[in-house]
Design a protein around this motif. Sequence first.
Motif, PDB file in Angstrom:
ATOM      1  N   LEU A  59      61.711 -53.304  38.026  1.00 12.27           N
ATOM      2  CA  LEU A  59      61.904 -54.648  38.902  1.00 12.27           C
ATOM      3  C   LEU A  59      62.246 -54.112  40.188  1.00 12.27           C
ATOM      4  CD1 LEU A  59      64.339 -56.577  36.214  1.00 12.27           C
ATOM      5  CD2 LEU A  59      61.888 -57.333  37.019  1.00 12.27           C
ATOM      6  N   TYR A  60      61.677 -54.961  41.197  1.00 14.19           N
ATOM      7  CA  TYR A  60      61.903 -54.853  42.589  1.00 14.19           C
ATOM      8  C   TYR A  60      62.190 -55.930  43.217  1.00 14.19           C
ATOM      9  CZ  TYR A  60      60.673 -53.818  47.362  1.00 14.19           C
ATOM     10  OH  TYR A  60      60.820 -53.569  48.970  1.00 14.19           O
ATOM     11  N   SER A  61      63.329 -56.039  44.206  1.00 17.64           N
ATOM     12  CA  SER A  61      63.519 -57.232  45.028  1.00 17.64           C
ATOM     13  C   SER A  61      63.576 -56.783  46.434  1.00 17.64           C
ATOM     14  CB  SER A  61      64.916 -58.055  44.552  1.00 17.64           C
ATOM     15  OG  SER A  61      64.696 -58.460  43.151  1.00 17.64           O
ATOM     16  N   GLY A  62      62.670 -57.482  47.219  1.00 23.30           N
ATOM     17  CA  GLY A  62      62.741 -56.993  48.498  1.00 23.30           C
ATOM     18  C   GLY A  62      61.564 -57.082  49.182  1.00 23.30           C
ATOM     19  N   ALA A  63      61.328 -56.562  50.513  1.00 25.12           N
ATOM     20  CA  ALA A  63      60.098 -56.950  51.156  1.00 25.12           C
ATOM     21  C   ALA A  63      58.892 -56.098  50.858  1.00 25.12           C
ATOM     22  CB  ALA A  63      60.337 -56.691  52.663  1.00 25.12           C
ATOM     23  N   ALA A  64      57.536 -56.405  51.032  1.00 25.25           N
ATOM     24  CA  ALA A  64      56.372 -55.559  50.816  1.00 25.25           C
ATOM     25  C   ALA A  64      55.454 -56.080  51.788  1.00 25.25           C
ATOM     26  CB  ALA A  64      56.138 -55.916  49.488  1.00 25.25           C
ATOM     27  N   PHE A  65      54.502 -55.241  51.907  1.00 21.22           N
ATOM     28  CA  PHE A  65      53.627 -55.412  52.934  1.00 21.22           C
ATOM     29  C   PHE A  65      52.226 -55.224  52.166  1.00 21.22           C
ATOM     30  CE2 PHE A  65      53.686 -50.846  54.013  1.00 21.22           C
ATOM     31  CZ  PHE A  65      52.559 -50.752  54.221  1.00 21.22           C
ATOM     32  N   ASP A  66      51.177 -55.690  52.493  1.00 21.30           N
ATOM     33  CA  ASP A  66      49.656 -55.575  52.317  1.00 21.30           C
ATOM     34  C   ASP A  66      49.045 -55.426  53.401  1.00 21.30           C
ATOM     35  OD1 ASP A  66      47.864 -58.025  51.977  1.00 21.30           O
ATOM     36  OD2 ASP A  66      50.019 -58.592  51.195  1.00 21.30           O
ATOM     37  N   ALA A  67      47.935 -54.498  53.304  1.00 24.93           N
ATOM     38  CA  ALA A  67      47.134 -54.209  54.309  1.00 24.93           C
ATOM     39  C   ALA A  67      45.731 -53.960  53.713  1.00 24.93           C
ATOM     40  CB  ALA A  67      47.347 -52.931  55.112  1.00 24.93           C
ATOM     41  N   CYS A  68      44.812 -54.291  54.442  1.00 22.33           N
ATOM     42  CA  CYS A  68      43.133 -54.488  53.987  1.00 22.33           C
ATOM     43  C   CYS A  68      42.861 -52.802  53.422  1.00 22.33           C
ATOM     44  CB  CYS A  68      42.323 -54.674  54.938  1.00 22.33           C
ATOM     45  SG  CYS A  68      40.687 -54.987  54.356  1.00 22.33           S
ATOM     46  N   THR A  69      43.166 -51.859  54.172  1.00 23.45           N
ATOM     47  CA  THR A  69      42.994 -50.428  53.593  1.00 23.45           C
ATOM     48  C   THR A  69      44.140 -49.561  53.299  1.00 23.45           C
ATOM     49  OG1 THR A  69      40.790 -50.601  55.025  1.00 23.45           O
ATOM     50  CG2 THR A  69      41.895 -48.319  54.295  1.00 23.45           C
ATOM     51  N   ALA A  70      44.454 -49.055  52.288  1.00 25.48           N
ATOM     52  CA  ALA A  70      45.360 -48.127  52.028  1.00 25.48           C
ATOM     53  C   ALA A  70      45.905 -47.300  53.387  1.00 25.48           C
ATOM     54  CB  ALA A  70      45.375 -47.374  50.799  1.00 25.48           C
ATOM     55  N   PRO A  71      47.200 -47.632  53.754  1.00 23.80           N
ATOM     56  CA  PRO A  71      47.462 -46.926  55.087  1.00 23.80           C
ATOM     57  C   PRO A  71      47.419 -45.330  54.818  1.00 23.80           C
ATOM     58  CG  PRO A  71      49.006 -48.436  54.488  1.00 23.80           C
ATOM     59  CD  PRO A  71      48.122 -48.421  53.194  1.00 23.80           C
ATOM     60  N   PRO A  72      47.448 -44.562  56.059  1.00 24.48           N
ATOM     61  CA  PRO A  72      47.694 -43.056  55.812  1.00 24.48           C
ATOM     62  C   PRO A  72      48.732 -42.590  55.596  1.00 24.48           C
ATOM     63  CG  PRO A  72      46.686 -43.830  58.006  1.00 24.48           C
ATOM     64  CD  PRO A  72      46.960 -45.092  57.293  1.00 24.48           C
ATOM     65  N   LEU A  73      48.981 -41.521  54.696  1.00 24.04           N
ATOM     66  CA  LEU A  73      50.352 -41.258  54.239  1.00 24.04           C
ATOM     67  C   LEU A  73      51.119 -40.847  55.539  1.00 24.04           C
ATOM     68  CD1 LEU A  73      49.132 -38.727  51.340  1.00 24.04           C
ATOM     69  CD2 LEU A  73      50.463 -40.833  51.104  1.00 24.04           C
ATOM     70  N   VAL A 281      49.357 -56.330  58.880  1.00 23.39           N
ATOM     71  CA  VAL A 281      49.705 -56.319  57.555  1.00 23.39           C
ATOM     72  C   VAL A 281      49.707 -58.001  57.170  1.00 23.39           C
ATOM     73  CG1 VAL A 281      50.905 -54.220  57.508  1.00 23.39           C
ATOM     74  CG2 VAL A 281      52.059 -56.234  58.054  1.00 23.39           C
ATOM     75  N   ASP A 282      49.927 -58.148  55.830  1.00 22.80           N
ATOM     76  CA  ASP A 282      50.462 -59.583  55.768  1.00 22.80           C
ATOM     77  C   ASP A 282      51.966 -59.125  55.246  1.00 22.80           C
ATOM     78  OD1 ASP A 282      48.247 -60.725  56.002  1.00 22.80           O
ATOM     79  OD2 ASP A 282      47.349 -60.415  54.056  1.00 22.80           O
ATOM     80  N   ARG A 283      52.971 -60.049  55.152  1.00 29.64           N
ATOM     81  CA  ARG A 283      54.232 -60.170  54.891  1.00 29.64           C
ATOM     82  C   ARG A 283      54.524 -60.705  53.451  1.00 29.64           C
ATOM     83  NH1 ARG A 283      57.026 -61.383  60.585  1.00 29.64           N
ATOM     84  NH2 ARG A 283      56.794 -59.564  61.640  1.00 29.64           N
ATOM     85  N   ASN A 284      55.394 -59.907  52.603  1.00 29.11           N
ATOM     86  CA  ASN A 284      55.518 -60.546  51.244  1.00 29.11           C
ATOM     87  C   ASN A 284      56.911 -60.219  50.894  1.00 29.11           C
ATOM     88  OD1 ASN A 284      52.588 -61.100  50.077  1.00 29.11           O
ATOM     89  ND2 ASN A 284      52.758 -59.005  51.168  1.00 29.11           N
ATOM     90  N   GLN A 285      57.589 -61.266  50.333  1.00 30.75           N
ATOM     91  CA  GLN A 285      58.799 -61.109  49.532  1.00 30.75           C
ATOM     92  C   GLN A 285      58.767 -61.292  48.077  1.00 30.75           C
ATOM     93  OE1 GLN A 285      61.477 -60.520  51.071  1.00 30.75           O
ATOM     94  NE2 GLN A 285      62.981 -60.492  49.499  1.00 30.75           N
ATOM     95  N   VAL A 286      59.157 -60.109  47.335  1.00 31.98           N
ATOM     96  CA  VAL A 286      59.098 -59.689  46.035  1.00 31.98           C
ATOM     97  C   VAL A 286      60.421 -60.000  45.225  1.00 31.98           C
ATOM     98  CG1 VAL A 286      58.365 -57.911  44.349  1.00 31.98           C
ATOM     99  CG2 VAL A 286      57.246 -58.137  46.809  1.00 31.98           C
ATOM    100  N   ASP A 287      60.080 -60.594  43.852  1.00 32.14           N
ATOM    101  CA  ASP A 287      61.162 -60.363  42.990  1.00 32.14           C
ATOM    102  C   ASP A 287      60.528 -60.271  41.683  1.00 32.14           C
ATOM    103  OD1 ASP A 287      63.731 -60.221  41.684  1.00 32.14           O
ATOM    104  OD2 ASP A 287      64.022 -62.636  41.833  1.00 32.14           O
ATOM    105  N   ALA A 288      60.182 -58.964  41.145  1.00 31.46           N
ATOM    106  CA  ALA A 288      59.231 -58.926  39.996  1.00 31.46           C
ATOM    107  C   ALA A 288      59.039 -57.498  39.453  1.00 31.46           C
ATOM    108  CB  ALA A 288      57.786 -59.367  40.470  1.00 31.46           C
TER     109      ALA A 288
END
Length: 292
Positions: A59-73, A281-288
């Motif tokens: 389980l994770y509660s908090g902020a997440a982002f998604d980007a079209c291409t996986a970001p560089p390490l 990025v797109d911004r997301n909030q997660v509780d899942a």
Amino acid sequence: MRYLRPAALAAASLVLLLAIDGAGVSAGATAPVAAAAPRIRATVLPDRSGPPAQRVRDLYSGAAFDACTAPPLDTLRAWRGTSPYGAVGIYTSGSQRGCAQPGLTADWVRQARAMGWRFLPVHVGLQAPCSELKGKPQRIDPARAAQQGRAEAAEAVRGLTAVGLGNGSPVFLDIESYPMQDPACGQAVVDFALGWTQGLHAVGYRSGFYSSLDSGVADLAAAARAGSSPLPDTLWYARWDDHADTADSGALTSDLWADRQRVHQYRGNVTETYGGATLTVDRNQVDAPLAG
């Protein structure tokens, strides 16, 4: 992922037309009104295994982002601890992904996981039959929607395995926004999502579903109320309202996906810089539950 705000949301209205014949209609008489057919009918598929057990550590509660291409390490290293984010969406599979993923490998996942990142794997395959996206021309066939959903689940599992994400991981089916005029289109999306979920459960993975709150999520909510199953385990809903929460909204009411089963994409296409590294990025909030 693309979230489209509808140009207008019109509430459905019933119009009663009384045909007056030669005898007329008696004062105070009420003409019978036929019940409107439901937009989404119940579909029930066998689901002998059900979802993998939900573990507290997933389980994770908090902020997440998604980007079209996986970001560089190096970018993930710069963002870890300096940004508000602890999880990242990654496009692990699908014939209609919008961007190439040259850096997304098992080693990339291993190193990102070692930094403490969690993952929202995404699969971009067939889209709604009535979709207007020219860049994603492959569509669900309503006559074979559940079967196609199972086939996409198998493809998604291969994608997860290739990057080292094993049993129990979730993967989100990306259904982009589509017009709501055609009930048959919405039914095809629902049946596809049920087949997708059935296929993932059968091999020990969790099912996720991403779409606009005003299209795919609205139809899936209607399917839940109609008694359809197996429903996706986690719902990722796009509503760009700048509210970093997973609260009830629109068709997503408190009785649906309420047990730590939600991700909210609340803003899209923003440019952010942390630790000297910049991403759009797109911004997301997660509780899942998440992978990793």
